[in-house]
Design a protein around this motif. Structure first.
Motif, PDB file in Angstrom:
ATOM      1  N   SER A 192       0.847  -1.183   0.000  1.00 28.75           N
ATOM      2  CA  SER A 192       0.000   0.000   0.000  1.00 28.75           C
ATOM      3  C   SER A 192       0.884   1.235   0.000  1.00 28.75           C
ATOM      4  N   LEU A 193       0.652   2.141  -0.956  1.00 27.67           N
ATOM      5  CA  LEU A 193       1.456   3.354  -1.088  1.00 27.67           C
ATOM      6  C   LEU A 193       0.620   4.571  -0.729  1.00 27.67           C
ATOM      7  N   ASN A 194       1.184   5.440   0.088  1.00 33.19           N
ATOM      8  CA  ASN A 194       0.547   6.700   0.440  1.00 33.19           C
ATOM      9  C   ASN A 194       1.299   7.815  -0.280  1.00 33.19           C
ATOM     10  N   ILE A 195       0.740   8.302  -1.386  1.00 36.17           N
ATOM     11  CA  ILE A 195       1.465   9.217  -2.279  1.00 36.17           C
ATOM     12  C   ILE A 195       0.698  10.527  -2.411  1.00 36.17           C
ATOM     13  N   SER A 196       1.390  11.631  -2.226  1.00 36.54           N
ATOM     14  CA  SER A 196       0.773  12.942  -2.433  1.00 36.54           C
ATOM     15  C   SER A 196       0.626  13.226  -3.916  1.00 36.54           C
ATOM     16  N   ASP A 197      -0.470  13.859  -4.275  1.00 33.34           N
ATOM     17  CA  ASP A 197      -0.705  14.232  -5.666  1.00 33.34           C
ATOM     18  C   ASP A 197       0.008  15.554  -5.951  1.00 33.34           C
ATOM     19  N   LEU A 198       1.064  15.485  -6.745  1.00 31.29           N
ATOM     20  CA  LEU A 198       1.817  16.689  -7.114  1.00 31.29           C
ATOM     21  C   LEU A 198       1.643  17.001  -8.597  1.00 31.29           C
ATOM     22  N   GLY A 199       0.454  16.676  -9.114  1.00 31.78           N
ATOM     23  CA  GLY A 199       0.202  16.859 -10.536  1.00 31.78           C
ATOM     24  C   GLY A 199       0.338  18.289 -11.009  1.00 31.78           C
ATOM     25  N   ASP A 200       0.136  19.255 -10.095  1.00 34.40           N
ATOM     26  CA  ASP A 200       0.248  20.660 -10.500  1.00 34.40           C
ATOM     27  C   ASP A 200       1.659  21.023 -10.947  1.00 34.40           C
ATOM     28  N   LEU A 201       2.635  20.192 -10.570  1.00 32.67           N
ATOM     29  CA  LEU A 201       4.021  20.463 -10.970  1.00 32.67           C
ATOM     30  C   LEU A 201       4.315  20.028 -12.401  1.00 32.67           C
ATOM     31  N   GLY A 202       3.378  19.320 -13.010  1.00 32.62           N
ATOM     32  CA  GLY A 202       3.635  18.737 -14.323  1.00 32.62           C
ATOM     33  C   GLY A 202       3.984  19.743 -15.402  1.00 32.62           C
ATOM     34  N   LYS A 203       3.415  20.934 -15.322  1.00 34.09           N
ATOM     35  CA  LYS A 203       3.654  21.941 -16.352  1.00 34.09           C
ATOM     36  C   LYS A 203       4.748  22.938 -15.966  1.00 34.09           C
ATOM     37  N   ILE A 204       5.347  22.736 -14.809  1.00 33.52           N
ATOM     38  CA  ILE A 204       6.381  23.657 -14.332  1.00 33.52           C
ATOM     39  C   ILE A 204       7.748  23.217 -14.846  1.00 33.52           C
ATOM     40  N   GLN A 205       8.447  24.121 -15.499  1.00 31.37           N
ATOM     41  CA  GLN A 205       9.774  23.831 -16.046  1.00 31.37           C
ATOM     42  C   GLN A 205      10.832  24.584 -15.237  1.00 31.37           C
ATOM     43  N   ILE A 206      11.842  23.858 -14.755  1.00 32.97           N
ATOM     44  CA  ILE A 206      12.930  24.480 -14.007  1.00 32.97           C
ATOM     45  C   ILE A 206      13.926  25.085 -14.995  1.00 32.97           C
ATOM     46  N   LEU A 207      14.181  26.373 -14.845  1.00 36.96           N
ATOM     47  CA  LEU A 207      15.023  27.110 -15.778  1.00 36.96           C
ATOM     48  C   LEU A 207      16.128  27.843 -15.038  1.00 36.96           C
ATOM     49  N   THR A 208      17.195  28.185 -15.747  1.00 37.40           N
ATOM     50  CA  THR A 208      18.202  29.124 -15.261  1.00 37.40           C
ATOM     51  C   THR A 208      18.108  30.369 -16.138  1.00 37.40           C
ATOM     52  N   LEU A 209      17.793  31.495 -15.497  1.00 37.97           N
ATOM     53  CA  LEU A 209      17.501  32.713 -16.245  1.00 37.97           C
ATOM     54  C   LEU A 209      18.254  33.905 -15.661  1.00 37.97           C
ATOM     55  N   PRO A 210      18.522  34.906 -16.498  1.00 43.43           N
ATOM     56  CA  PRO A 210      19.071  36.162 -15.977  1.00 43.43           C
ATOM     57  C   PRO A 210      17.945  37.045 -15.454  1.00 43.43           C
ATOM     58  N   SER A 211      18.291  37.962 -14.572  1.00 38.62           N
ATOM     59  CA  SER A 211      17.325  38.950 -14.089  1.00 38.62           C
ATOM     60  C   SER A 211      18.099  40.171 -13.622  1.00 38.62           C
ATOM     61  N   ARG A 212      17.413  41.272 -13.513  1.00 37.52           N
ATOM     62  CA  ARG A 212      18.017  42.485 -12.977  1.00 37.52           C
ATOM     63  C   ARG A 212      17.251  42.944 -11.751  1.00 37.52           C
ATOM     64  N   ILE A 213      17.968  43.544 -10.812  1.00 42.11           N
ATOM     65  CA  ILE A 213      17.302  44.088  -9.638  1.00 42.11           C
ATOM     66  C   ILE A 213      16.477  45.295 -10.061  1.00 42.11           C
TER      67      ILE A 213
END
Length: 247
Positions: free
Chosen positions: A2-23
């Protein structure tokens, strides 16, 4: 099995990026707390869930994690709330050297601290210090889309050591929030509550069976809150947390 797993489906469309930014701006909202707004490049593809965090890559190459304090949208700006840490590499930069228009890189978004749609009627936020940042992000999300919390009761318990550290106050029109400020240190001039945020939440909510709790801030508070509240009726799968560890 029996597995107790949290539903993290909302992360499916999230892409981890490295981006520049300015203050874009720097504001010292308390003696040792800075509000930093970063401006992303035009037409960037960054997206995140309210409550997540990013890793800032500092001028020396040091990586530090900061929660996103606003409900990120098409304006392309990320708000951070940064506490000064004694002898901290990034603190030296933020509080002594950082200038508007400085170029920085960041990686993200990261984390699983975001709003879950649950049947429980009461939403309780616990925060200490700059742990209020992801809470602010999530309640701004509710203000933008109040149907997310239709018929829900929203409570915030924010703890600090001194009154001067309460640098933010919610001001929303579409949602109602019970906003509770708690001092952890005795102060004779303080007319509000004293003690710890988890104790204050339990004092007001003797029955936690219909509650879901989001806790962010010091690891001691997060651990203590989970133990205390689950012993008093909170379901274990209704406690979500983001502990702020210092490097």
């Amino acid at each position: 099995m029996s597995l107790n797993i949290s539903d993290l489906g909302d992360l499916g469309k999230i892409q981890i990026l490295t981006l520049p930014s300015r203050i874009d701006s720097i504001e010292f909202v308390a003696q040792d707390i800075a509000r930093i707004v970063l401006r992303l490049p035009p037409n960037n593809s960054f997206s995140c869930l309210a409550g997540q965090y990013i890793n800032i890559i500092g001028p020396t190459g040091a990586h530090r994690s900061y929660s996103i304090a606003n409900n990120f949208n098409s304006e392309g700006k990320i708000e951070l709330q940064v506490r000064k840490i004694a002898n901290g590499i990034m603190s030296q930069y933020w509080f002594n050297a950082a200038q508007v228009s400085d170029l920085l890189r960041f990686n993200g978004p990261h984390g699983t601290f975001f709003f879950r749609s649950k049947k429980e009627r009461r939403i309780i936020f616990l925060a200490t210090g700059t742990g209020i940042a992801p809470v602010k992000s999530m309640v701004e999300q509710f203000e933008q889309n109040p149907m997310l919390v239709k018929d829900k009761i929203i409570e915030i318990y924010w703890g600090n050591r001194t009154p001067e550290e309460f640098y933010w106050e919610p001001n929303f029109r579409k949602i109602e929030i019970a906003f509770n400020l708690i001092l952890s240190r005795k102060n004779s001039d303080w007319k509000g509550m004293h003690g710890y945020v988890q104790d204050a939440a339990l004092q007001i909510n003797s029955n936690l069976e219909d509650a879901v709790v989001y806790a962010s801030g010091s690891p001691i508070m997060v651990d203590s809150a989970k133990l205390l509240l689950t012993l008093n009726g909170l379901k274990e799968d209704c406690f979500f947390s983001d502990a702020f560890y210092s490097s």
